[in-house]
Design a protein around this motif. Structure first.
Motif, PDB file in Angstrom:
ATOM      1  N   MET A   2      11.837  26.211  17.747  1.00 28.67           N
ATOM      2  CA  MET A   2      12.649  27.122  18.533  1.00 28.67           C
ATOM      3  C   MET A   2      13.616  26.346  19.428  1.00 28.67           C
ATOM      4  O   MET A   2      13.412  25.175  19.712  1.00 28.67           O
ATOM      5  CB  MET A   2      11.758  28.020  19.384  1.00 28.67           C
ATOM      6  CG  MET A   2      10.948  27.287  20.420  1.00 28.67           C
ATOM      7  SD  MET A   2       9.870  28.419  21.276  1.00 28.67           S
ATOM      8  CE  MET A   2       9.648  27.563  22.815  1.00 28.67           C
ATOM      9  N   ILE A   5      14.054  27.118  25.853  1.00 35.86           N
ATOM     10  CA  ILE A   5      14.233  28.325  26.653  1.00 35.86           C
ATOM     11  C   ILE A   5      14.826  27.922  27.995  1.00 35.86           C
ATOM     12  O   ILE A   5      14.285  27.057  28.682  1.00 35.86           O
ATOM     13  CB  ILE A   5      12.890  29.049  26.850  1.00 35.86           C
ATOM     14  CG1 ILE A   5      12.309  29.438  25.487  1.00 35.86           C
ATOM     15  CG2 ILE A   5      13.048  30.257  27.761  1.00 35.86           C
ATOM     16  CD1 ILE A   5      10.842  29.765  25.523  1.00 35.86           C
ATOM     17  N   ARG A  17      12.422  38.751  30.183  1.00 35.51           N
ATOM     18  CA  ARG A  17      12.908  38.118  28.960  1.00 35.51           C
ATOM     19  C   ARG A  17      11.854  37.275  28.253  1.00 35.51           C
ATOM     20  O   ARG A  17      12.054  36.862  27.122  1.00 35.51           O
ATOM     21  CB  ARG A  17      14.128  37.264  29.268  1.00 35.51           C
ATOM     22  CG  ARG A  17      15.271  38.104  29.814  1.00 35.51           C
ATOM     23  CD  ARG A  17      16.558  37.327  29.802  1.00 35.51           C
ATOM     24  NE  ARG A  17      17.625  38.079  30.436  1.00 35.51           N
ATOM     25  CZ  ARG A  17      18.373  38.972  29.832  1.00 35.51           C
ATOM     26  NH1 ARG A  17      18.161  39.260  28.566  1.00 35.51           N
ATOM     27  NH2 ARG A  17      19.326  39.611  30.482  1.00 35.51           N
ATOM     28  N   GLY A  18      10.757  36.993  28.905  1.00 40.30           N
ATOM     29  CA  GLY A  18       9.697  36.219  28.273  1.00 40.30           C
ATOM     30  C   GLY A  18       8.494  36.092  29.184  1.00 40.30           C
ATOM     31  O   GLY A  18       8.626  36.082  30.402  1.00 40.30           O
ATOM     32  N   ASN A  62       4.841  42.799  24.248  1.00 44.09           N
ATOM     33  CA  ASN A  62       5.595  42.513  23.018  1.00 44.09           C
ATOM     34  C   ASN A  62       6.570  43.621  22.646  1.00 44.09           C
ATOM     35  O   ASN A  62       7.507  43.392  21.888  1.00 44.09           O
ATOM     36  CB  ASN A  62       4.643  42.233  21.847  1.00 44.09           C
ATOM     37  CG  ASN A  62       4.071  40.837  21.902  1.00 44.09           C
ATOM     38  OD1 ASN A  62       4.758  39.889  22.252  1.00 44.09           O
ATOM     39  ND2 ASN A  62       2.807  40.709  21.564  1.00 44.09           N
ATOM     40  N   THR A  65       9.470  42.416  25.441  1.00 47.58           N
ATOM     41  CA  THR A  65       9.915  41.039  25.643  1.00 47.58           C
ATOM     42  C   THR A  65       9.250  40.122  24.628  1.00 47.58           C
ATOM     43  O   THR A  65       8.437  40.560  23.824  1.00 47.58           O
ATOM     44  CB  THR A  65       9.598  40.578  27.086  1.00 47.58           C
ATOM     45  OG1 THR A  65      10.255  39.357  27.343  1.00 47.58           O
ATOM     46  CG2 THR A  65       8.101  40.414  27.316  1.00 47.58           C
ATOM     47  N   THR A  66       9.591  38.856  24.708  1.00 47.84           N
ATOM     48  CA  THR A  66       8.972  37.839  23.863  1.00 47.84           C
ATOM     49  C   THR A  66       7.792  37.238  24.616  1.00 47.84           C
ATOM     50  O   THR A  66       7.898  36.949  25.806  1.00 47.84           O
ATOM     51  CB  THR A  66       9.986  36.724  23.535  1.00 47.84           C
ATOM     52  OG1 THR A  66      11.136  37.320  22.940  1.00 47.84           O
ATOM     53  CG2 THR A  66       9.395  35.706  22.603  1.00 47.84           C
ATOM     54  N   THR A  67       6.676  37.082  23.924  1.00 52.64           N
ATOM     55  CA  THR A  67       5.537  36.425  24.552  1.00 52.64           C
ATOM     56  C   THR A  67       5.305  35.080  23.869  1.00 52.64           C
ATOM     57  O   THR A  67       5.567  34.920  22.676  1.00 52.64           O
ATOM     58  CB  THR A  67       4.248  37.274  24.462  1.00 52.64           C
ATOM     59  OG1 THR A  67       3.948  37.538  23.104  1.00 52.64           O
ATOM     60  CG2 THR A  67       4.399  38.572  25.240  1.00 52.64           C
ATOM     61  N   TYR A  68       4.846  34.132  24.651  1.00 54.64           N
ATOM     62  CA  TYR A  68       4.563  32.783  24.181  1.00 54.64           C
ATOM     63  C   TYR A  68       3.129  32.448  24.552  1.00 54.64           C
ATOM     64  O   TYR A  68       2.716  32.681  25.684  1.00 54.64           O
ATOM     65  CB  TYR A  68       5.506  31.766  24.846  1.00 54.64           C
ATOM     66  CG  TYR A  68       6.965  32.099  24.655  1.00 54.64           C
ATOM     67  CD1 TYR A  68       7.653  31.662  23.519  1.00 54.64           C
ATOM     68  CD2 TYR A  68       7.649  32.866  25.594  1.00 54.64           C
ATOM     69  CE1 TYR A  68       8.993  31.984  23.343  1.00 54.64           C
ATOM     70  CE2 TYR A  68       8.989  33.178  25.419  1.00 54.64           C
ATOM     71  CZ  TYR A  68       9.657  32.745  24.292  1.00 54.64           C
ATOM     72  OH  TYR A  68      10.973  33.059  24.118  1.00 54.64           O
TER      73      TYR A  68
END
Length: 190
Positions: A2, A5, A17-18, A62, A65-68
């Motif tokens: 990726m 960020i 956003r995350g 999810n 937003t985007t989860t990590y």
């Protein structure tokens, strides 16, 4: 791989956003009644309930937003020999386990992530070690699913929190290694 960020938190109420998450795993299962209080718990968690509730939280997040996952981000750090050496050197020094450094360095990344989070059983090679109260050389990170505790973001700065309790120090070390990795994040570490 990726793109890094860019950390840029300008509002507590703006668009999310995350989110960085750590789903509770075997580290929670490794807690015993004898060490619950030392691990900052008043009772033992039921892992299946904790995982179900965390899955609900992740499901909602999810949608917006985007989860990590910390395990995935930590894998990127540990895949680089220099970053791996730096993090493991700091952990083995701070947690006073230098005799495990070489073994940890040679451990495959996926297994190493699990050991750093779920705990590294101590070598039981002497009677003293057998009689010791500590079962783990590196204690499980029982509280790591409280990811908000180890770091916070303001603007493009990430504050790495210094944990007051010894059982949580490794969380900050891991978060610092993740946020300071230019393959993962663009930010300043405070």
């Amino acid at each position: 791989m990726m793109e890094p960020i860019k950390v840029n938190v300008q509002s507590e109420i703006g668009r999310l956003r995350g989110v960085i998450l750590h789903t509770p795993g075997d580290e929670v299962e490794n807690m015993t009644p004898r060490i619950a209080q030392r691990a900052l718990y008043s009772d033992i968690l039921n892992l299946s309930i904790a995982q179900r509730e965390y899955a609900q939280l992740a499901g909602v997040l999810n949608k917006w937003t985007t989860t990590y996952q910390i395990a995935d981000l930590l894998s990127v750090v540990l895949d680089d020999p220099g970053d791996r050496g730096l993090l493991l050197s700091r952990i083995s020094s701070i947690e006073n386990v230098p005799e495990y450094f070489d073994m940890l360095m040679s451990t495959p990344t996926k297994k190493l992530v699990k050991l750093l989070i779920e705990g590294l059983p101590a070598k039981i090679e002497t009677l003293t070690a057998f009689l010791a109260d500590e079962y783990y050389a590196l204690s499980p990170l029982y509280n790591f699913y409280f990811t908000r505790d180890a770091s916070a973001s303001v603007g493009s700065d990430v504050l790495i929190c210094k944990m007051a309790n010894k059982v949580r120090v490794r969380e900050s070390l891991i978060m610092e290694s993740i946020f300071s990795n230019p393959r993962l994040f663009e930010c300043s570490i405070i």
